[in-house]
Design a protein around this motif. Structure first.
Motif, PDB file in Angstrom:
ATOM      1  N   VAL A  89       1.066  -0.945  -0.071  1.00  0.00           N
ATOM      2  CA  VAL A  89      -0.209   0.092   0.221  1.00  0.00           C
ATOM      3  C   VAL A  89       0.938   0.885  -0.044  1.00  0.00           C
ATOM      4  CG1 VAL A  89      -1.602   1.169   1.514  1.00  0.00           C
ATOM      5  CG2 VAL A  89      -1.493  -1.061   0.857  1.00  0.00           C
ATOM      6  N   SER A  90       2.198   1.077   0.718  1.00  0.00           N
ATOM      7  CA  SER A  90       2.639   2.838   0.774  1.00  0.00           C
ATOM      8  C   SER A  90       3.458   2.741  -0.652  1.00  0.00           C
ATOM      9  CB  SER A  90       4.184   1.937   1.647  1.00  0.00           C
ATOM     10  OG  SER A  90       5.444   1.078   1.425  1.00  0.00           O
ATOM     11  N   THR A  91       3.999   2.029  -0.905  1.00  0.00           N
ATOM     12  CA  THR A  91       3.978   2.225  -2.813  1.00  0.00           C
ATOM     13  C   THR A  91       2.698   1.793  -3.766  1.00  0.00           C
ATOM     14  OG1 THR A  91       4.932   0.301  -3.241  1.00  0.00           O
ATOM     15  CG2 THR A  91       6.504   1.545  -1.892  1.00  0.00           C
ATOM     16  N   SER A  92       1.964   1.972  -3.559  1.00  0.00           N
ATOM     17  CA  SER A  92       0.763   1.985  -4.757  1.00  0.00           C
ATOM     18  C   SER A  92       0.141   2.910  -4.843  1.00  0.00           C
ATOM     19  CB  SER A  92      -0.076   0.732  -3.798  1.00  0.00           C
ATOM     20  OG  SER A  92      -1.199   1.426  -2.882  1.00  0.00           O
TER      21      SER A  92
ATOM     22  N   LYS B 225      -1.884   8.179  -4.013  1.00  0.00           N
ATOM     23  CA  LYS B 225      -1.964   9.080  -4.800  1.00  0.00           C
ATOM     24  C   LYS B 225      -3.366   9.255  -4.259  1.00  0.00           C
ATOM     25  CE  LYS B 225       1.572   7.346  -8.318  1.00  0.00           C
ATOM     26  NZ  LYS B 225       1.437   6.905  -9.460  1.00  0.00           N
ATOM     27  N   GLY B 226      -3.922   9.202  -3.993  1.00  0.00           N
ATOM     28  CA  GLY B 226      -5.267   9.739  -3.513  1.00  0.00           C
ATOM     29  C   GLY B 226      -6.561   8.475  -4.136  1.00  0.00           C
TER      30      GLY B 226
ATOM     31  N   THR C 164      -9.217   1.356  -6.528  1.00  0.00           N
ATOM     32  CA  THR C 164      -8.411   0.164  -6.021  1.00  0.00           C
ATOM     33  C   THR C 164      -8.676  -1.493  -6.234  1.00  0.00           C
ATOM     34  OG1 THR C 164      -7.119   1.621  -4.931  1.00  0.00           O
ATOM     35  CG2 THR C 164      -6.260  -0.866  -4.190  1.00  0.00           C
ATOM     36  N   ALA C 165     -10.376  -1.662  -5.020  1.00  0.00           N
ATOM     37  CA  ALA C 165     -10.214  -2.828  -5.341  1.00  0.00           C
ATOM     38  C   ALA C 165     -11.261  -2.545  -6.962  1.00  0.00           C
ATOM     39  CB  ALA C 165     -12.103  -2.769  -4.427  1.00  0.00           C
ATOM     40  N   MET C 166     -11.585  -2.139  -7.593  1.00  0.00           N
ATOM     41  CA  MET C 166     -12.241  -1.844  -9.394  1.00  0.00           C
ATOM     42  C   MET C 166     -11.000  -2.493  -9.946  1.00  0.00           C
ATOM     43  SD  MET C 166     -15.979  -0.537  -8.860  1.00  0.00           S
ATOM     44  CE  MET C 166     -14.939   0.877  -8.944  1.00  0.00           C
ATOM     45  N   THR C 167     -10.267  -2.082  -9.507  1.00  0.00           N
ATOM     46  CA  THR C 167      -8.654  -1.906 -10.684  1.00  0.00           C
ATOM     47  C   THR C 167      -8.092  -2.838 -10.309  1.00  0.00           C
ATOM     48  OG1 THR C 167      -8.291   0.302 -10.556  1.00  0.00           O
ATOM     49  CG2 THR C 167      -5.881  -1.086 -10.894  1.00  0.00           C
ATOM     50  N   LEU C 168      -8.248  -4.109  -8.959  1.00  0.00           N
ATOM     51  CA  LEU C 168      -7.616  -5.440  -9.067  1.00  0.00           C
ATOM     52  C   LEU C 168      -8.325  -6.068  -9.671  1.00  0.00           C
ATOM     53  CD1 LEU C 168      -5.889  -4.511  -4.926  1.00  0.00           C
ATOM     54  CD2 LEU C 168      -4.452  -4.953  -7.323  1.00  0.00           C
ATOM     55  N   ASN C 169      -9.806  -6.152  -9.744  1.00  0.00           N
ATOM     56  CA  ASN C 169     -10.879  -6.969  -9.573  1.00  0.00           C
ATOM     57  C   ASN C 169     -10.621  -7.014 -11.163  1.00  0.00           C
ATOM     58  OD1 ASN C 169     -13.279  -8.589  -9.461  1.00  0.00           O
ATOM     59  ND2 ASN C 169     -14.015  -7.464 -10.397  1.00  0.00           N
ATOM     60  N   ALA C 170     -10.200  -5.812 -11.991  1.00  0.00           N
ATOM     61  CA  ALA C 170     -10.068  -6.062 -13.462  1.00  0.00           C
ATOM     62  C   ALA C 170      -8.838  -6.997 -13.506  1.00  0.00           C
ATOM     63  CB  ALA C 170     -10.024  -4.743 -13.896  1.00  0.00           C
ATOM     64  N   MET C 171      -7.758  -7.402 -12.682  1.00  0.00           N
ATOM     65  CA  MET C 171      -6.625  -8.423 -13.453  1.00  0.00           C
ATOM     66  C   MET C 171      -6.857  -9.875 -12.935  1.00  0.00           C
ATOM     67  SD  MET C 171      -3.927  -6.025 -11.173  1.00  0.00           S
ATOM     68  CE  MET C 171      -3.881  -4.337 -11.426  1.00  0.00           C
ATOM     69  N   HIS C 172      -8.736  -9.932 -12.551  1.00  0.00           N
ATOM     70  CA  HIS C 172      -8.725 -11.486 -12.669  1.00  0.00           C
ATOM     71  C   HIS C 172      -8.151 -12.112 -10.967  1.00  0.00           C
ATOM     72  CE1 HIS C 172     -11.458 -10.784 -16.097  1.00  0.00           C
ATOM     73  NE2 HIS C 172     -10.597 -10.393 -16.672  1.00  0.00           N
ATOM     74  N   PRO C 173      -8.392 -12.030  -9.655  1.00  0.00           N
ATOM     75  CA  PRO C 173      -7.788 -12.730  -8.712  1.00  0.00           C
ATOM     76  C   PRO C 173      -9.053 -13.520  -7.923  1.00  0.00           C
ATOM     77  CG  PRO C 173      -8.590 -10.320  -7.974  1.00  0.00           C
ATOM     78  CD  PRO C 173      -8.357  -9.895  -9.516  1.00  0.00           C
ATOM     79  N   ASP C 174      -8.292 -13.957  -8.113  1.00  0.00           N
ATOM     80  CA  ASP C 174      -9.869 -15.182  -7.585  1.00  0.00           C
ATOM     81  C   ASP C 174      -9.618 -15.456  -6.300  1.00  0.00           C
ATOM     82  OD1 ASP C 174      -9.148 -17.294  -9.980  1.00  0.00           O
ATOM     83  OD2 ASP C 174      -7.714 -17.098  -9.381  1.00  0.00           O
ATOM     84  N   VAL C 175      -8.633 -14.675  -5.035  1.00  0.00           N
ATOM     85  CA  VAL C 175      -8.461 -14.566  -3.798  1.00  0.00           C
ATOM     86  C   VAL C 175      -7.949 -13.527  -2.749  1.00  0.00           C
ATOM     87  CG1 VAL C 175      -8.789 -15.519  -1.682  1.00  0.00           C
ATOM     88  CG2 VAL C 175      -9.149 -17.216  -3.091  1.00  0.00           C
ATOM     89  N   LEU C 176      -9.226 -12.013  -3.079  1.00  0.00           N
ATOM     90  CA  LEU C 176      -8.358 -10.738  -2.258  1.00  0.00           C
ATOM     91  C   LEU C 176      -8.074 -10.995  -0.888  1.00  0.00           C
ATOM     92  CD1 LEU C 176      -9.865  -7.462  -3.971  1.00  0.00           C
ATOM     93  CD2 LEU C 176      -8.000  -8.588  -3.560  1.00  0.00           C
ATOM     94  N   VAL C 177      -7.228 -10.900  -0.360  1.00  0.00           N
ATOM     95  CA  VAL C 177      -7.030 -10.827   0.982  1.00  0.00           C
ATOM     96  C   VAL C 177      -6.576  -9.949   2.244  1.00  0.00           C
ATOM     97  CG1 VAL C 177      -5.999 -12.073   3.510  1.00  0.00           C
ATOM     98  CG2 VAL C 177      -5.851 -13.355   1.927  1.00  0.00           C
TER      99      VAL C 177
END
Ligand code: CP
Length: 317
Positions: free
Chosen positions: A85-88, A92-93, A99-112
């Motif tokens: 998170v500190s370098t994400s 930048k706001g 962030t969630a929808m950005t990661l979702n677009a990369m098709h992860p199967d599990v988010l912790v």
């Protein structure tokens, strides 16, 4: 290894203990028992999650939860990404949901996910297509901690039902306490909350637990004593006169433990503040302290949660 094959896990996410039935909890604990044995072997890897992607997104600091989720995913064969998170772009706001929808677009199967705000993980879960595991949200819940605590107790004591469990310290700010209260009462333990009225308000008795402000009364005949640190990062104002005075009245020492059962087990989710809520000599006693067992059980429980939550995906593949 226990495979629990006959029973699909009926939840898409693991957001808390609250939605879990007694059967769900026992299913996860039985599954985790098998992973404890696997983790003690020289060859620890399975290919169960091969091809699946797990992203660990921690907005708050963590040693145990993040590392054990990373190990758990890798031991099951998943591709694991630790997002810093500190370098994400959050720096930048970017909002939590973007962030969630950005990661979702990369098709992860599990988010912790770990977040400082209660409810933030559940909010995020409503905006992604994958399974979400709550790695601790504000003062709300820390479900995998309660599961690993239960597994530790069950393996050391052989049961949970009927045990007297004293949870001591800063209860009001603690997601660990809340998840443990829910889980332990659901499995039939007698739970006592022990600490000063500022940190253990009498209203908490509404959870079906005993509230004690006197340490000797709270610890009398206890089978398990679970110590919690002062969560200063969640405090607004002063809740204890001084840490020295707090240790004198509520810090766990051999003397205070004398009223507990002779085979009492001492637990602490970590991180510990020695000399504040617990005396270092008690924490380090290998006969009484289960603190490092808890860390070991953490990896197994997180493997069980990843296994359970991805079953439907794997069956559909
Ligand atoms: N018990 C626990 O959640 O520890 P970490 O903050 O190190 O993950």
């Amino acid at each position: 290894m226990s495979d629990g094959a006959a029973r699909p896990f009926p939840h898409r996410h693991l957001l808390g203990i609250e939605p879990l039935s007694r059967e769900d909890i026992l299913f996860l604990l039985d599954l985790a028992d098998g992973y404890v044995e696997l983790n003690r072997r020289p060859e620890k890897k399975l290919g169960l999650l091969r091809g699946l992607t797990q992203i660990n997104l921690f907005f708050e600091s963590s040693t145990r939860t993040r590392t054990s989720f990373e190990l758990a995913g890798k031991r099951l064969g998943a591709d694991v990404v630790n997002m810093s998170v500190s370098t994400s772009a959050i720096k930048k706001g970017e909002t939590l949901l973007d962030t969630a929808m950005t990661l979702n677009a990369m098709h992860p199967d599990v988010l912790v996910v770990r977040h400082a705000d209660s409810g933030a993980v559940a909010l995020l879960a409503r905006h992604v297509a994958c399974a979400v595991i709550n790695g601790g949200d504000g003062r709300h819940e820390h479900p995998t901690q309660a599961l690993l605590d239960a597994l530790t107790i069950r393996r050391r004591k052989g049961r949970i039902e009927g045990l007297i469990v004293a949870i001591c310290g800063d209860i009001v700010h603690s997601r660990v306490a809340r998840s443990n209260i829910l889980l332990l009462t659901r499995l039939g333990a007698r739970v006592r909350l022990v600490g000063p009225p500022t940190l253990v308000p009498p209203a908490l008795a509404a959870y079906g637990v005993e509230v004690h402000h006197d340490m000797r009364r709270g610890l009398r005949d206890a089978d398990i004593v679970m110590m919690l640190r002062l969560q200063t990062e969640r405090m607004r104002g002063s809740f204890v006169p001084s840490t020295r005075e707090y240790f004198r009245r509520y810090g766990l020492t051999w003397e205070k433990l004398e009223v507990a059962r002779p085979d009492v087990l001492v637990m602490h989710p970590g991180p510990m503040n020695r000399g504040v809520e617990i005396d270092g000599v008690v924490a380090d006693d290998i006969h009484r302290s289960a603190i490092l067992d808890q860390v070991e059980m953490g990896v197994a429980v997180r493997m069980a949660c990843l296994d359970a939550l991805t079953r439907r995906l794997r069956e559909a593949a």
